[in-house]
Design an enzyme around this catalytic site. Structure first.
Site, PDB file in Angstrom:
ATOM      1  N   SER A 128       0.849  -1.043   0.059  1.00  0.00           N
ATOM      2  CA  SER A 128       0.071  -0.087   0.084  1.00  0.00           C
ATOM      3  C   SER A 128       0.966   1.402  -0.009  1.00  0.00           C
ATOM      4  O   SER A 128       1.910   1.174   0.411  1.00  0.00           O
ATOM      5  CB  SER A 128      -0.840   0.120   1.391  1.00  0.00           C
TER       6      SER A 128
HETATM    7  N1  SAH Z   1      -0.563  -4.219   3.985  1.00  0.00           N
HETATM    8  C1  SAH Z   1      -0.105  -5.120   2.878  1.00  0.00           C
HETATM    9  C2  SAH Z   1      -1.042  -5.077   1.587  1.00  0.00           C
HETATM   10  C3  SAH Z   1      -0.763  -5.991   0.706  1.00  0.00           C
HETATM   11  S1  SAH Z   1      -1.947  -6.079  -0.643  1.00  0.00           S
HETATM   12  C4  SAH Z   1       1.286  -4.205   2.611  1.00  0.00           C
HETATM   13  O1  SAH Z   1       1.088  -2.957   2.421  1.00  0.00           O
HETATM   14  O2  SAH Z   1       2.450  -4.838   2.211  1.00  0.00           O
HETATM   15  C5  SAH Z   1      -3.153  -7.000  -0.079  1.00  0.00           C
HETATM   16  C6  SAH Z   1      -2.661  -8.283   0.461  1.00  0.00           C
HETATM   17  O3  SAH Z   1      -3.711  -9.470   0.758  1.00  0.00           O
HETATM   18  C7  SAH Z   1      -1.985  -9.273  -0.824  1.00  0.00           C
HETATM   19  O4  SAH Z   1      -0.537  -9.436  -0.231  1.00  0.00           O
HETATM   20  C8  SAH Z   1      -2.912 -10.626  -1.037  1.00  0.00           C
HETATM   21  O5  SAH Z   1      -1.838 -11.556  -1.498  1.00  0.00           O
HETATM   22  C9  SAH Z   1      -3.564 -10.434   0.478  1.00  0.00           C
HETATM   23  N2  SAH Z   1      -4.843 -11.242   0.311  1.00  0.00           N
HETATM   24  C10 SAH Z   1      -5.786 -11.106  -0.556  1.00  0.00           C
HETATM   25  N3  SAH Z   1      -6.741 -12.071  -0.277  1.00  0.00           N
HETATM   26  C11 SAH Z   1      -6.322 -12.519   0.846  1.00  0.00           C
HETATM   27  C12 SAH Z   1      -7.074 -13.885   1.825  1.00  0.00           C
HETATM   28  N4  SAH Z   1      -8.243 -14.246   1.341  1.00  0.00           N
HETATM   29  N5  SAH Z   1      -6.216 -14.120   2.842  1.00  0.00           N
HETATM   30  C13 SAH Z   1      -4.970 -13.694   3.158  1.00  0.00           C
HETATM   31  N6  SAH Z   1      -4.374 -12.698   2.295  1.00  0.00           N
HETATM   32  C14 SAH Z   1      -5.182 -12.240   1.077  1.00  0.00           C
END
Ligand code: SAH
Length: 293
Positions: A128
């Site tokens: 993000s």
């Molecule tokens: N806060 C993190 C956001 C990553 S993007 C950062 O800034 O690094 C969102 C993340 O959610 C991704 O890594 C994706 O793989 C994860 N994601 C999506 N659906 C998910 C689920 N059902 N369970 C666990 N992770 C999930």
């Protein structure tokens, strides 16, 4: 300036109407990716800020313009200072933790670490934007006091999980849940290089492979839950795992999303309000994500 302002006012009105009609618009998409918190940093009554008070999109656009015009930033401290000026960071507590956890350790090699933008991290996921990390930390800070428990769903790079761990300290717990095993592995190796390394070693911080829609019942209930991916609706398991008095921050929606702030009151009832409009990747199954949604 007046002409520019009125052109943008018109653009804003048409974007708002499109939004009501729920018609996809590429411009909205790109603005949303750069979404900024609603509270403006600047209190001066410039034509930009006057218009901004009427028009959410205009405010977002112009604060970004002001932000970008200040030149590139090449240190984590510089980024934090910019986020303070910009109004995304409002407290010393959040400034301190974002200074302590160096974002450069969490972005893929070669990505510009200190640009206020989301960055691809592989597997159709993104880290993000710094202002969204700051916004979520600000919204959750009272629920990340020393000794408290925090759950970070869709922990991705592990950046926020590391911030949570520093805030709850050695007597608390910060748990990340991410469904891409490779991201869990790389988040752990980034955390090991960061100021949260000892908390990982001591078990205060842990990151797990799992479906975040189910939460992480082993360490429930949580004072703070952050969801880093957009859910069509608030997953019931996460509501259940929120402590009375606790707070969850979760993007909800599909194309158009709101960052919802969900408070579980001491009597167990739930209050929800929207903090801002956002654009996150979906909270979905691993298969759907890997196929590109
Ligand atoms: N806060 C993190 C956001 C990553 S993007 C950062 O800034 O690094 C969102 C993340 O959610 C991704 O890594 C994706 O793989 C994860 N994601 C999506 N659906 C998910 C689920 N059902 N369970 C666990 N992770 C999930």
């Amino acid at each position: 300036m007046a002409a520019v302002a009125s052109r943008f006012a018109g653009l804003c009105a048409s974007l708002k109407n499109r939004r009501r009609e729920r018609t996809p618009a590429v411009f909205i998409h790109s603005l949303s990716l750069c979404s900024s918190p609603l509270s403006p940093a600047s209190s001066s009554a410039s034509p930009y800020t006057k218009l901004a008070s009427h028009c959410h999109f205009f405010h977002r656009f112009t604060t970004r313009m002001e932000f970008w015009s200040q030149g590139s930033i090449d240190t984590n401290e510089g980024l934090v200072e910019q986020l303070k000026q910009y109004g995304a960071i409002q407290s010393n507590k959040v400034a301190e933790v974002m200074k302590t956890i160096n974002r450069a350790l969490f972005v893929p090699e070669g990505s510009p670490a200190y640009v206020d933008s989301p960055m691809p991290i592989g597997y159709n996921a993104t880290i993000s934007a710094p202002h969204m990390h700051a916004t979520c930390l600000e919204l959750l800070k009272e629920h990340l006091q020393p000794g408290m428990r925090a759950l970070d769903i869709g922990s991705g790079t592990g950046y926020l999980t590391a911030c949570f761990a520093l805030m709850v300290g050695p007597h608390g717990h910060a748990v990340g849940v991410e469904h891409i095993p490779e991201l869990v592995a790389s988040s752990i190796s980034s955390i090991k290089k960061s100021a949260a390394a000892s908390l990982l070693e001591d078990g205060v911080l842990s990151v797990h492979v799992g479906d975040g829609r189910l939460g992480w019942p082993e360490l429930a209930p949580y004072d703070a839950i952050h969801v880093g991916a957009a859910a069509p609706e608030i997953p019931p398991a996460l509501l259940e795992q929120l402590k009375p008095g606790g707070r969850m921050v979760i993007p909800v929606g599909s194309y158009f999303q709101d960052l919802k702030v969900v408070d579980k009151n001491p009597d167990g009832s739930i209050s929800v309000h929207s903090a801002t409009s956002v654009r996150y990747v979906p909270l979905t199954s691993r298969g759907t994500q890997l196929q590109g949604y």
